[in-house]
Write an enzyme that holds these catalytic residues in place. Structure first.
Site, mmCIF file in Angstrom:
data_model
loop_
_atom_site.group_PDB
_atom_site.id
_atom_site.type_symbol
_atom_site.label_atom_id
_atom_site.label_comp_id
_atom_site.label_asym_id
_atom_site.label_seq_id
_atom_site.Cartn_x
_atom_site.Cartn_y
_atom_site.Cartn_z
ATOM 1 N N ARG A 19 0.815 -1.213 0.000
ATOM 2 C CA ARG A 19 0.000 0.000 0.000
ATOM 3 C C ARG A 19 0.855 1.273 0.000
ATOM 4 N NH1 ARG A 19 -3.740 -1.956 4.923
ATOM 5 N NH2 ARG A 19 -1.945 -3.328 5.229
ATOM 6 N N GLY A 89 1.066 -13.858 7.175
ATOM 7 C CA GLY A 89 0.307 -13.225 8.252
ATOM 8 C C GLY A 89 1.097 -13.037 9.540
ATOM 9 N N ASN A 373 36.176 37.911 8.775
ATOM 10 C CA ASN A 373 34.944 38.415 8.158
ATOM 11 C C ASN A 373 34.938 38.055 6.672
ATOM 12 O OD1 ASN A 373 32.873 39.943 7.070
ATOM 13 N ND2 ASN A 373 33.108 41.565 8.587
ATOM 14 N N TYR A 383 36.036 22.797 -5.379
ATOM 15 C CA TYR A 383 35.944 21.576 -6.197
ATOM 16 C C TYR A 383 36.460 21.868 -7.599
ATOM 17 C CZ TYR A 383 33.633 17.427 -8.193
ATOM 18 O OH TYR A 383 33.359 16.238 -8.812
HETATM 19 C C1 UD1 Z 1 -2.642 -5.276 11.680
HETATM 20 C C2 UD1 Z 1 -3.596 -6.059 12.610
HETATM 21 C C3 UD1 Z 1 -4.832 -5.192 12.888
HETATM 22 C C4 UD1 Z 1 -4.385 -3.877 13.519
HETATM 23 C C5 UD1 Z 1 -3.346 -3.173 12.645
HETATM 24 C C6 UD1 Z 1 -2.730 -2.019 13.417
HETATM 25 C C7 UD1 Z 1 -3.426 -8.472 12.259
HETATM 26 C C8 UD1 Z 1 -3.990 -9.656 11.557
HETATM 27 N N1 UD1 Z 1 -3.997 -7.316 11.967
HETATM 28 O O1 UD1 Z 1 -3.308 -5.044 10.435
HETATM 29 O O2 UD1 Z 1 -5.714 -5.874 13.794
HETATM 30 O O3 UD1 Z 1 -5.506 -3.044 13.705
HETATM 31 O O4 UD1 Z 1 -2.263 -4.064 12.296
HETATM 32 O O5 UD1 Z 1 -1.800 -1.305 12.661
HETATM 33 O O6 UD1 Z 1 -2.520 -8.623 13.048
HETATM 34 N N2 UD1 Z 1 3.900 -8.679 8.843
HETATM 35 C C9 UD1 Z 1 4.863 -9.648 8.788
HETATM 36 N N3 UD1 Z 1 4.581 -10.800 8.117
HETATM 37 C C10 UD1 Z 1 3.396 -11.034 7.530
HETATM 38 C C11 UD1 Z 1 2.400 -10.035 7.615
HETATM 39 C C12 UD1 Z 1 2.683 -8.866 8.272
HETATM 40 O O7 UD1 Z 1 5.973 -9.480 9.310
HETATM 41 O O8 UD1 Z 1 3.226 -12.121 6.954
HETATM 42 C C13 UD1 Z 1 4.213 -7.425 9.545
HETATM 43 C C14 UD1 Z 1 4.151 -6.198 8.639
HETATM 44 O O9 UD1 Z 1 5.422 -5.940 8.068
HETATM 45 C C15 UD1 Z 1 3.706 -5.083 9.573
HETATM 46 C C16 UD1 Z 1 2.874 -5.833 10.632
HETATM 47 O O10 UD1 Z 1 3.238 -7.208 10.542
HETATM 48 O O11 UD1 Z 1 4.792 -4.456 10.207
HETATM 49 C C17 UD1 Z 1 1.384 -5.677 10.415
HETATM 50 O O12 UD1 Z 1 1.047 -6.097 9.107
HETATM 51 P P1 UD1 Z 1 0.040 -5.270 8.198
HETATM 52 O O13 UD1 Z 1 -0.121 -5.974 6.908
HETATM 53 O O14 UD1 Z 1 0.425 -3.847 8.149
HETATM 54 O O15 UD1 Z 1 -1.307 -5.455 9.042
HETATM 55 P P2 UD1 Z 1 -2.544 -4.465 9.139
HETATM 56 O O16 UD1 Z 1 -3.422 -4.711 7.975
HETATM 57 O O17 UD1 Z 1 -2.080 -3.089 9.349
HETATM 58 MG MG MG Z 2 -0.205 -2.155 9.208
#
Ligand code: UD1
Ligand code: MG
Length: 459
Positions: A19, A89, A373, A383
């Site tokens: 995003r 996830g 000054n 350069y």
């Molecule tokens: C997540 C939460 C949501 C919360 C929001 C707050 C979950 C399922 N959802 O959603 O409830 O309101 O954050 O900001 O937890 N990441 C990994 N590996 C992965 C997926 C994600 O390391 O496979 C990391 C991402 O880099 C990021 C964080 O986890 O730093 C959160 O992932 P993101 O995809 O931003 O989740 P949100 O949709 O923001």
């Molecule tokens: Mg997030």
């Protein structure tokens, strides 16, 4: 004395960050000149500094994120990197971190996100304390009530206010979407609770992901209670888009300006002053509107920074005055009582006490002695197209306006350089050097020109 149980921080940052619409990993996008991840590592470091128990920090990255790993290890050398091979996830990401970890009794695990950059160490210590002080509590979730709850996960409670589950926005019913209490992403677990619950989290049929948020519904079946606390949304709102990055920058700057004001800095229009994450402002500094700080700036007491100045990598000693419209670049030291005026650019240069460059100059790769000054329009020609060379201007020297100092070159103590000079050779102490084309005067020639040209002029 027995060691206190450890706290393990796990920072998730393996997500694609699609995003952000960027070639760069999301967590490397900067707030106040520091990648978001740096802010989170800074919170981890300050938790460690404040805490009486040991803290270890694990960062979860995707295998391709070598540059992120390099940044993190430079910033916090003790950080451990775990790789999540596929981004399945947040629960899956935590499992990747846990693979090589072992836990002793009573230890806690705090999961936080690399895309929640403004998290404070105080919040992390609050959730760990809650876990440690409540034997039955297995999970503490940090919630928030943002003005716009966007697509955050919602914290669902029953009529008695008991916290039941977190529902992700894309799975929520209309009634659930109308809940304003949201998940910030920060979740603290008793290590044994996390170890029991994590393997039970099921894959989502909608997208094949494993959600850490599902831990809330599972924990009670292992006799653990779940709790939520609320912190101000300004601290824990996440960054998923450039719009949210700009919003986080705004929140950070608001916080930083407040801190600077409280520590004795005067700002006429604080909302127009932009700090870097590491800007140091001592007491009784005056900052006029529209000043921007890049990284590594230290402004000492009684300095005045006039409007529209851009400053990075510089130390401003006491009572110095800079601006308006000045640009100080890395490697600059402005000495006590020294003055840098309008449209002056300074790079990799030391101005000693009381030295001045008040108007329209470029001063690069130079040392400027005390009370020297530099006249308007002076340029250090540092350069030659291949290499940078040094200019030395000694104490009390006077450089006349519109001079070019072709480096390497030096001007001795108390020497004078006549205005308009192009200086290619050193000037000795106490000497006067004038290096410009000799004047030619043609008596009466101007009148002749006027007479001739006025006849040619078309009406
Ligand atoms: C997540 C939460 C949501 C919360 C929001 C707050 C979950 C399922 N959802 O959603 O409830 O309101 O954050 O900001 O937890 N990441 C990994 N590996 C992965 C997926 C994600 O390391 O496979 C990391 C991402 O880099 C990021 C964080 O986890 O730093 C959160 O992932 P993101 O995809 O931003 O989740 P949100 O949709 O923001
Ligand atoms: Mg997030």
């Amino acid at each position: 004395m027995p060691q206190k149980p450890k706290t393990h921080l796990i920072i998730l940052a393996a997500g694609n960050g699609t995003r952000m619409a960027s070639e760069h990993p999301k967590v490397m996008h900067k707030i106040a000149s520091l990648p978001m991840l740096g802010h989170v590592l800074k919170a981890a470091q300050s938790l460690s500094d404040q805490s009486t128990s040991l803290i270890d920090t694990t960062l979860v990255l995707a295998p391709a994120m070598k540059k992120v790993a390099e940044f993190a290890q430079n910033y916090l050398p003790s950080v451990r990197i775990a790789y999540q091979t596929k981004q399945l996830g947040t629960a899956h990401a935590v499992s990747s971190a846990l693979q090589d970890m072992t836990f002793d009794d009573g230890e806690t695990v705090v999961v936080l996100f690399g895309d929640t950059p403004l998290i404070q160490a105080t919040t992390l210590s609050k959730v760990t304390a809650l876990l440690k002080n409540n034997a039955k509590t297995g999970v503490v979730v940090v919630g928030m009530t943002p003005q716009d709850p966007k697509a955050y996960g919602r914290l669902v409670c029953d009529n008695a206010g008991r916290f039941l589950k977190i529902i992700e926005f894309k799975h929520a019913s209309d009634a659930e979407k109308s809940i304003s209490f949201c998940n910030s992403g920060v979740m603290a677990f008793k290590a044994d609770c996390l170890q029991k619950v994590l393997p039970k989290i099921k894959e989502q049929s909608l997208n094949g992901e494993y959600y850490l948020t599902d831990a809330i519904e599972l924990a009670p079946s292992y006799h653990f209670e779940v709790h939520a606390i609320e912190v101000p949304a300004e601290e824990v709102e996440g960054v998923n888009t450039r719009v949210e990055l700009a919003q986080a920058e705004k929140r950070y700057q608001t916080r930083r300006r407040q801190e600077a004001l409280m520590l004795g800095c005067t700002m006429i229009a604080p909302e127009t002053v932009y700090f870097a994450h590491d800007t140091v402002i001592d007491s009784d500094v005056m900052i006029e509107p529209n000043v921007f700080f890049g990284p590594q700036v230290h402004v000492k007491s009684h300095v005045t920074l006039k409007a529209f100045s851009h400053i990075e990598g510089a130390v401003l000693e006491e009572n110095a005055t800079v601006g308006p419209f000045a640009r100080l670049r890395p490697g600059t030291i402005i000495g006590e009582n020294a003055r840098i005026g309008n449209f002056v650019e300074v790079k990799n240069t030391t101005f000693a006490e009381g030295a001045k460059a008040n108007h329209l100059s470029y001063v690069g790769d130079a040392t400027v002695g005390a009370k020297a000054n530099i006249g308007a329009g002076t340029i250090m020609c540092n350069y030659d197209g291949y290499q940078k060379h040094k200019t030395t201007i000694e104490e009390g020297a006077f450089i006349g306006s519109n001079s070019c100092l072709v480096a390497p070159v030096s001007v001795g103590k108390n020497a004078i350089v006549g205005a308009g000079s192009i200086l290619t050779k050193n000037v000795a102490k106490d000497a006067l050097a004038v290096a410009r084309a000799p004047r030619k005067t043609f008596e009466g020639k101007a009148k002749k020109m006027h007479d001739l040209k006025s006849k040619e002029k078309v009406a």
